[in-house]
Design a protein around this motif. Structure first.
Motif, PDB file in Angstrom:
ATOM      1  N   SER A   1      67.531  35.291  33.649  1.00  0.00           N
ATOM      2  CA  SER A   1      68.670  34.589  32.905  1.00  0.00           C
ATOM      3  C   SER A   1      70.124  35.580  32.798  1.00  0.00           C
ATOM      4  O   SER A   1      69.785  36.813  32.194  1.00  0.00           O
ATOM      5  N   THR A   2      71.056  35.193  33.224  1.00  0.00           N
ATOM      6  CA  THR A   2      72.329  36.370  32.936  1.00  0.00           C
ATOM      7  C   THR A   2      72.784  36.134  31.727  1.00  0.00           C
ATOM      8  O   THR A   2      73.414  37.220  31.117  1.00  0.00           O
ATOM      9  N   ASP A   3      72.151  35.361  30.731  1.00  0.00           N
ATOM     10  CA  ASP A   3      72.611  35.453  29.436  1.00  0.00           C
ATOM     11  C   ASP A   3      71.551  36.399  28.439  1.00  0.00           C
ATOM     12  O   ASP A   3      71.567  36.477  27.304  1.00  0.00           O
ATOM     13  N   ASP A   4      70.361  36.732  29.124  1.00  0.00           N
ATOM     14  CA  ASP A   4      69.613  37.545  28.408  1.00  0.00           C
ATOM     15  C   ASP A   4      69.930  38.796  27.710  1.00  0.00           C
ATOM     16  O   ASP A   4      70.857  39.257  28.314  1.00  0.00           O
ATOM     17  N   PRO A   5      69.803  39.028  26.463  1.00  0.00           N
ATOM     18  CA  PRO A   5      70.102  40.266  25.854  1.00  0.00           C
ATOM     19  C   PRO A   5      69.587  41.658  26.701  1.00  0.00           C
ATOM     20  O   PRO A   5      70.462  42.601  26.544  1.00  0.00           O
ATOM     21  N   LEU A   6      68.631  41.462  27.359  1.00  0.00           N
ATOM     22  CA  LEU A   6      68.223  42.568  28.043  1.00  0.00           C
ATOM     23  C   LEU A   6      69.197  43.104  29.166  1.00  0.00           C
ATOM     24  O   LEU A   6      69.641  44.172  29.454  1.00  0.00           O
ATOM     25  N   VAL A   7      69.876  42.171  29.813  1.00  0.00           N
ATOM     26  CA  VAL A   7      70.952  42.062  30.664  1.00  0.00           C
ATOM     27  C   VAL A   7      72.098  43.113  30.092  1.00  0.00           C
ATOM     28  O   VAL A   7      72.680  43.995  30.567  1.00  0.00           O
ATOM     29  N   THR A   8      72.660  42.604  28.875  1.00  0.00           N
ATOM     30  CA  THR A   8      73.305  43.495  28.267  1.00  0.00           C
ATOM     31  C   THR A   8      73.217  44.877  27.840  1.00  0.00           C
ATOM     32  O   THR A   8      74.111  45.745  28.119  1.00  0.00           O
ATOM     33  N   GLU A   9      71.859  45.190  27.760  1.00  0.00           N
ATOM     34  CA  GLU A   9      71.565  46.325  27.100  1.00  0.00           C
ATOM     35  C   GLU A   9      71.353  47.311  28.449  1.00  0.00           C
ATOM     36  O   GLU A   9      71.739  48.533  28.506  1.00  0.00           O
ATOM     37  N   LEU A  10      70.898  46.860  29.569  1.00  0.00           N
ATOM     38  CA  LEU A  10      70.973  47.586  30.701  1.00  0.00           C
ATOM     39  C   LEU A  10      72.362  47.754  31.333  1.00  0.00           C
ATOM     40  O   LEU A  10      72.600  48.934  31.873  1.00  0.00           O
ATOM     41  N   LEU A  11      73.141  47.054  31.079  1.00  0.00           N
ATOM     42  CA  LEU A  11      74.599  47.244  31.613  1.00  0.00           C
ATOM     43  C   LEU A  11      75.163  48.368  30.673  1.00  0.00           C
ATOM     44  O   LEU A  11      76.091  49.172  31.233  1.00  0.00           O
TER      45      LEU A  11
END
Length: 205
Positions: free
Chosen positions: A117-127
């Motif tokens: 999911s591009t909206d996954d909170p994990l994506v935000t933290e990894l970025l």
């Protein structure tokens, strides 16, 4: 699978399994020292000294990030708080190098997380981790502006950073004047080695 087993599998196969257990256990210094020895054989020059504590910090973040990817019951706030825990070592090229021994796998984790999911909170933290550690995030989309000043101060890391930019065609990194100058010098009379970068260098002020 505990943290040392995770790292061994990751290093050997590029793939690993995580458990849903809270304990990660075990020492990772021997493993990262082995990675360091191999890495140094292929580096452009002499790398900074290994900082085991920084590599261990990165290994735990990567492991927890993988846990958050597969164990969806982990509360986003808990996951974010853990991944945002700062590296305990003072900023230096040696720390950047040591963290990169592990975070070179960060782009793969982000790619998998984005497929979920591009909206996954994990994506935000990894970025956020990608922005903080620019050596490890070359080629990753959506990272935004990074500060590569520490990397450029070290001859080995500067060349490694520029080589990765040329290889990946990451034109976003050319927003930094010093990086742009180093990339231009590295290409020299051979722009065909990195055509995307060469074109961007012609059009970027």
């Amino acid at each position: 699978m505990d943290l040392p087993e995770f790292l061994i599998q990751l290093g050997e196969n590029g793939l690993a399994v995580v458990s849903d257990q809270e304990t990660i256990g075990g020492a990772v210094e021997e493993i990262v020292r082995g990675w360091d020895a191999v890495q140094r054989q292929n580096l452009p020059g002499t790398a900074p000294d290994l900082v085991p504590a920084a590599a261990t910090w990165a290994a735990i973040r990567l492991y927890r990030g993988c846990q958050a990817l597969v164990c969806r019951e982990i509360p986003p706030a808990e996951m974010a708080a853990f991944l945002r825990e700062p590296c305990p070592c003072p900023e230096s090229p040696a720390v950047d190098y040591s963290v990169d021994l592990v975070f070179r796998f960060l782009p793969d984790l982000l790619a998998i997380a984005r497929r979920v999911s591009t909206d996954d909170p994990l994506v935000t933290e990894l970025l956020a981790l990608a922005r903080a550690w620019p050596l490890s995030s070359v080629g990753m989309e959506g990272v935004g502006t990074v500060n590569a000043a520490r990397l450029l101060r070290d001859p080995c890391l500067r060349q490694l950073y520029i080589d990765r930019i040329l290889l990946s065609g990451d034109t976003a990194r050319l927003n930094d004047d010093a990086v742009r100058a180093a990339a231009k010098a590295a290409l020299g009379a051979y722009p065909e080695l990195a055509p995307e970068i060469a074109t961007a260098l012609q059009t970027t002020p």
